[in-house]
Design an enzyme around this catalytic site. Sequence first.
Site, short mmCIF file in Angstrom:
data_model
loop_
_atom_site.label_atom_id
_atom_site.label_comp_id
_atom_site.label_asym_id
_atom_site.label_seq_id
_atom_site.Cartn_x
_atom_site.Cartn_y
_atom_site.Cartn_z
N GLU A 143 0.83 -1.22 0.00
CA GLU A 143 0.00 0.00 0.00
C GLU A 143 0.86 1.27 0.00
O GLU A 143 0.38 2.35 0.32
CB GLU A 143 -0.96 0.01 1.20
CG GLU A 143 -1.87 -1.19 1.31
CD GLU A 143 -2.88 -1.36 0.17
OE1 GLU A 143 -2.91 -0.50 -0.75
OE2 GLU A 143 -3.62 -2.35 0.20
N HIS A 196 -12.89 -3.82 3.62
CA HIS A 196 -11.43 -3.99 3.74
C HIS A 196 -10.88 -3.41 5.05
O HIS A 196 -10.26 -4.11 5.84
CB HIS A 196 -10.74 -3.37 2.52
CG HIS A 196 -9.26 -3.56 2.49
ND1 HIS A 196 -8.55 -3.79 1.34
CD2 HIS A 196 -8.34 -3.55 3.48
CE1 HIS A 196 -7.27 -3.92 1.63
NE2 HIS A 196 -7.11 -3.77 2.92
N HIS A 235 -7.15 -3.24 9.67
CA HIS A 235 -8.33 -4.03 9.32
C HIS A 235 -9.25 -4.07 10.54
O HIS A 235 -9.34 -5.08 11.24
CB HIS A 235 -7.93 -5.43 8.86
CG HIS A 235 -7.18 -5.44 7.57
ND1 HIS A 235 -6.65 -6.58 7.01
CD2 HIS A 235 -6.87 -4.42 6.70
CE1 HIS A 235 -6.06 -6.28 5.85
NE2 HIS A 235 -6.17 -4.98 5.65
#
Length: 275
Positions: free
Chosen positions: A115, A210, A141
């Site tokens: 990411e 997500h 998360h």
Amino acid sequence: MKVLEAAFVKGFIRMATDGWEQGWHERNGGNLSYRIKAEEIGSVQEELSCKEWQPIGTTVPDLAGEYFLVTGSGKYMRNVEIKPEDSICIVELDDKGERYRTCWGLVNGGRPTSELPSHLMNHEVKKKVTNGRYRVIYHAHTTNTIALTFVLPLEDEAFTRELWEMATECPVVFPDGIGIVPWMVPGGRDIAVATSELMKKYDVAIWAHHGMFCAGEDFDMTFGLMHTVEKSAEILVKVLSMTPNKRQTIQPDDFRNLAVDFKVTLPERFLYEKH
Ligand code: 13P
Ligand code: ZN
């Protein structure tokens, strides 16, 4: 100074451990980055040795030449504290903001988080809109927030208002609200562009099905923000598990009164009447 003795590195490691203990980082889930100050990178210079340049996968010209402390891709948050030199890394960006190189860490190989485009594009936006104040980008998360993305409309207004209602402190902690990114393939430039667009006005962006991204000045503020949003989401999950209809809640005029006393500006678009 050794990298692992530096205060910013200790703060980063503590935050990774705190996130793991909250249950937000199954397996390699989530990632963390910190934009290192000039004096901080200067203090650890002796231990830096840079590898070859690699493409970032996006362009961040306003971050050219900056250094970041970042979690590694596929690395586990639960391991950051016990083997930091294997789990995290310091990267330097080139003079165009197109490539990075690893200068410390990831001793057993690997690369920074997948990411990285989202982290860096968010850093670039936040550096600009906060005059360089913001330095931390955090992705986790968060269970309850993710659960809500299956039942609430995927709209900034709905998430902001419902989460504000769940705890009186919420509109004070995130007065600008929360942005929602619809489900997208993670790890690339497209989701980074969508997220950084939201970061122009919010400190929190939720990725449907997500997780969450938070931005802040330092580790305390950024962890505290993620913690507050996720706790509020947990209360909403409990409420919705008991009943689809709240019997009483905080009303739009209550928020307006709160805004006056706590000296925050709450955008009117989140204070709509419900029918
Ligand atoms: P990384 O292990 O590459 O950081 O990916 C974890 C994650 O949460 C992707 O969204
Ligand atoms: Zn993720």
